[in-house]
Design a protein around this motif. Structure first.
Motif, PDB file in Angstrom:
ATOM      1  N   UNK A 220       3.240  13.532  11.786  1.00  0.00           N
ATOM      2  CA  UNK A 220       4.498  12.888  11.943  1.00  0.00           C
ATOM      3  C   UNK A 220       4.029  11.613  11.495  1.00  0.00           C
ATOM      4  N   UNK A 221       3.460  11.042  12.171  1.00  0.00           N
ATOM      5  CA  UNK A 221       2.505   9.665  12.339  1.00  0.00           C
ATOM      6  C   UNK A 221       1.756   9.508  10.519  1.00  0.00           C
ATOM      7  N   UNK A 222       1.144  10.808  10.407  1.00  0.00           N
ATOM      8  CA  UNK A 222      -0.056  10.588   8.862  1.00  0.00           C
ATOM      9  C   UNK A 222       1.641  10.461   7.905  1.00  0.00           C
ATOM     10  N   UNK A 223       2.327  11.521   7.405  1.00  0.00           N
ATOM     11  CA  UNK A 223       3.538  11.478   6.770  1.00  0.00           C
ATOM     12  C   UNK A 223       4.974  10.029   6.704  1.00  0.00           C
ATOM     13  N   UNK A 224       4.882   9.695   7.614  1.00  0.00           N
ATOM     14  CA  UNK A 224       5.444   8.332   8.278  1.00  0.00           C
ATOM     15  C   UNK A 224       4.589   7.439   7.738  1.00  0.00           C
ATOM     16  N   UNK A 225       3.349   7.365   7.111  1.00  0.00           N
ATOM     17  CA  UNK A 225       2.353   6.293   6.703  1.00  0.00           C
ATOM     18  C   UNK A 225       2.432   5.842   5.903  1.00  0.00           C
ATOM     19  N   UNK A 226       2.266   7.221   5.012  1.00  0.00           N
ATOM     20  CA  UNK A 226       2.234   7.074   3.449  1.00  0.00           C
ATOM     21  C   UNK A 226       3.732   7.020   2.943  1.00  0.00           C
TER      22      UNK A 226
ATOM     23  N   UNK B 222      -3.361   7.221  -2.739  1.00  0.00           N
ATOM     24  CA  UNK B 222      -4.217   9.046  -3.078  1.00  0.00           C
ATOM     25  C   UNK B 222      -4.516   9.856  -1.828  1.00  0.00           C
ATOM     26  N   UNK B 223      -4.162  10.751  -1.662  1.00  0.00           N
ATOM     27  CA  UNK B 223      -3.318  11.477  -0.466  1.00  0.00           C
ATOM     28  C   UNK B 223      -4.437  12.740  -1.397  1.00  0.00           C
ATOM     29  N   UNK B 224      -5.219  14.195  -0.639  1.00  0.00           N
ATOM     30  CA  UNK B 224      -5.846  14.684  -0.881  1.00  0.00           C
ATOM     31  C   UNK B 224      -5.439  15.787  -1.917  1.00  0.00           C
TER      32      UNK B 224
ATOM     33  N   UNK C 215     -12.509  12.611   7.325  1.00  0.00           N
ATOM     34  CA  UNK C 215     -12.234  12.753   6.392  1.00  0.00           C
ATOM     35  C   UNK C 215     -10.521  11.987   6.614  1.00  0.00           C
ATOM     36  N   UNK C 216     -10.260  10.466   6.120  1.00  0.00           N
ATOM     37  CA  UNK C 216      -9.516   9.712   5.511  1.00  0.00           C
ATOM     38  C   UNK C 216      -7.700  10.920   5.332  1.00  0.00           C
ATOM     39  N   UNK C 217      -6.728  10.655   5.635  1.00  0.00           N
ATOM     40  CA  UNK C 217      -5.701  11.019   5.542  1.00  0.00           C
ATOM     41  C   UNK C 217      -4.940  10.725   3.783  1.00  0.00           C
TER      42      UNK C 217
ATOM     43  N   UNK D 118       1.855  -0.897   8.018  1.00  0.00           N
ATOM     44  CA  UNK D 118       2.236   0.749   7.423  1.00  0.00           C
ATOM     45  C   UNK D 118       1.418   1.116   8.644  1.00  0.00           C
ATOM     46  N   UNK D 119       0.197   1.025   8.762  1.00  0.00           N
ATOM     47  CA  UNK D 119      -0.246   1.648   9.685  1.00  0.00           C
ATOM     48  C   UNK D 119      -0.090   1.191  10.974  1.00  0.00           C
ATOM     49  N   UNK D 120      -0.196  -0.123  11.404  1.00  0.00           N
ATOM     50  CA  UNK D 120       0.740  -0.484  12.434  1.00  0.00           C
ATOM     51  C   UNK D 120       1.721   0.263  13.445  1.00  0.00           C
TER      52      UNK D 120
END
Length: 528
Positions: free
Chosen positions: A28-34, A47-49, A74-76, A93-95
């Motif tokens: 959830x936090x990963x998707x929200x960040x992007x 850039x995402x994977x 690896x980075x998300x 966004x990261x915070x």
């Protein structure tokens, strides 16, 4: 002659990328960040994977394939900012979404901490400054300064400065692919340090995105934070997007020489003598030593002509046997290319090449020497370089300007009384057991002969063997765990760095395995 980084030249194929790119604890936090990023900055900068260019960008600044495996987090995603506002957006966004950032300028961190995490499960993104934030702007006035963005390579900085004015240069490292941001953050030793100081000694201003997502310059960040970023290591206090640096004067003609001595030519005795001579030579003259196999190679830059250099060498270092036949006279920019590539036909434009290949694994460690090591001991050191899995040792002299700066003037403390710095590098292909055993054994053997209490180390030669941060239940790195490695890099400056961290980033948003932990203690932060 094969130079240090040329010997370590590596080849990495995209097949390495077949493994897992990330390990996340909260989708959830990963998707929200992007999603947050895509609302604030152009989509092509994120850039995402699944992005077609993700693999190419990720590998573009990886210097050591030992960190490119299934056990490495690896980075998300990778953010490739084209403007400081994009870095601000990434922080905000990261915070908001609980995603930490790791900033990469050149990827030369020896432990790869600018693009990977040693802790599986950590959610983080990479802010790749080297993709687009690479501008160098030389002042057109008479103040001999330049603004350089953190993603520029040292080679790009050198080339732009010299083409603007051949009488100007910047004192920083030999390897042209190193990113400005990481290099300046850790100090920056160079072939001109004895004359003009470290790269960090020549920083006049900076623009940094702090933990609140604010873009601040020297006046706005305050002198404590400005002190901390000039040698306190990267990724602890924010993301520096650009630096204002003082350029230095160089003559029209400089002189380079390389003289080698084998063991059977008395290499141990000449290296022992070098220890006494090199730190006390005129500051215009720097001689470093590369030890490999049965040979010690003495590599020098002199800010002047061969005619002036030969008498100095004859009177101060006759043991080396250097003559005018060893001289090569050229411009300073040409010397930067020659010292790196050691091929007189290599054009200076080669300094602009940012790519390196990755076929060899490496491990590095460092030391500082304050008392000359006896010749008899050197006769026991040199055989280490004929063992299986061996590597090389690079000795860089201090003294001159560096030694005259107070230890507390910048976070880099290795000043008065230091004769030289040692960099050890092991390299291997395939199984690295023998190479790692070799460098660990040599490092242990050297302990009686190098600095102690603490055994000093150079943060730009990052080494996780000397300690890693532990994280407390409140998700903040602990001061006591940081002190284990921090005092080796920063000696008496470590506590002040930790106090600055507590004032500027108390929740420890900007962190890695060896970032400065926050500390609030009885001592107040000293003013610069």
């Amino acid at each position: 002659m094969a130079t240090l980084f040329r010997n370590l030249s590596l080849v990495l194929t995209i097949s390495f990328l077949s493994c897992h790119y990330l390990s996340v604890t909260s989708l959830a936090s990963s998707d929200g960040f992007v999603r947050c990023l895509l609302q604030k900055i152009p989509g092509e900068l994120v850039l995402t994977p699944s992005s077609s260019s993700f693999a190419d960008v990720l590998v573009s600044s990886i210097r050591n394939p030992m960190f490119f495996n299934n056990a490495t987090a690896r980075p998300l995603c990778i953010v490739t900012p084209a403007d400081a506002s994009h870095v601000q957006a990434a922080v905000l966004c990261g915070r908001a979404e609980g995603v930490r950032l790791r900033a990469r300028s050149g990827g030369h961190d020896y432990e790869g901490l600018s693009y990977r995490s040693a802790r599986r499960g950590e959610v983080f993104a990479v802010v790749d400054l080297g993709a687009r934030l690479r501008a160098v702007s030389v002042s057109g006035g008479g103040d001999a300064t330049a603004w350089v963005e953190s993603g520029a390579s040292l080679g790009e900085l050198y080339y732009t400065v010299a083409k603007s004015n051949p009488g100007l240069a910047f004192p920083a490292g030999v390897c042209p692919t190193i990113g400005v941001g990481g290099h300046l953050s850790g100090g920056g030793i160079s072939m001109m340090s004895r004359k003009y100081g470290l790269a960090a000694d020549n920083i006049l201003d900076a623009k940094l995105v702090n933990a609140n997502g604010e873009l601040v310059d020297r006046a706005a960040m305050g002198e404590d934070l400005f002190w901390a970023i000039r040698g306190g290591g990267g990724e602890s206090f924010g993301i520096v997007v650009s630096w204002k640096v003082r350029l230095v004067q160089v003559p029209t003609t400089v002189t380079v020489f390389v003289v080698g001595r084998n063991v059977d030519q008395g290499a141990a005795d000449v290296v022992a003598r070098w220890q006494d001579v090199a730190p006390s030579l005129p500051p215009e003259l720097t001689i470093r030593v590369i030890v490999r196999g049965q040979r010690a190679t003495f590599q020098s830059l002199y800010l002047g002509s061969c005619a002036d250099l030969v008498p100095t060498m004859s009177s101060m270092f006759p043991e080396l046997g250097m003559t005018s036949a060893d001289c090569r006279e050229m411009s300073w920019l040409q010397s930067a290319a020659l010292i790196q590539f050691w091929n007189p036909s290599t054009p200076v434009e080669a300094l602009l090449n940012r790519r390196t290949s990755l076929s060899t694994f490496t491990k590095a460690k460092s030391d500082y020497v304050r008392r000359a090591i006896p010749s008899d001991v050197w006769k026991n050191i040199l055989p280490w370089f004929t063992m299986n899995g061996s590597g090389q040792m690079l000795l860089e002299p201090m003294g001159g300007f560096v030694g005259g700066v107070p230890a507390a003037a910048t976070p880099y403390p290795h000043r008065s009384g230091v004769l030289y710095n040692i960099q050890y590098i092991a390299y291997w292909s395939g199984d690295g057991t023998a190479a790692n055993r070799w460098i660990s054994g040599l490092y242990a053997f050297m302990e009686p002969y190098v600095s102690s209490d603490p055994r000093e180390a150079y943060v730009n030669f990052r080494d996780l063997d000397i300690g890693e941060n532990a994280v407390a239940p409140n998700d903040v790195s602990t001061f006591e765990s940081g002190k284990v490695w921090g005092e080796k890099y920063f000696a008496g400056n470590f506590e002040r760095l930790a106090a600055v961290k507590a004032a500027m980033d108390p929740t420890d948003y900007f962190r890695n395995e060896q970032s400065i932990p926050p500390f609030v203690g009885p001592k107040q932060v000293k003013k610069a």
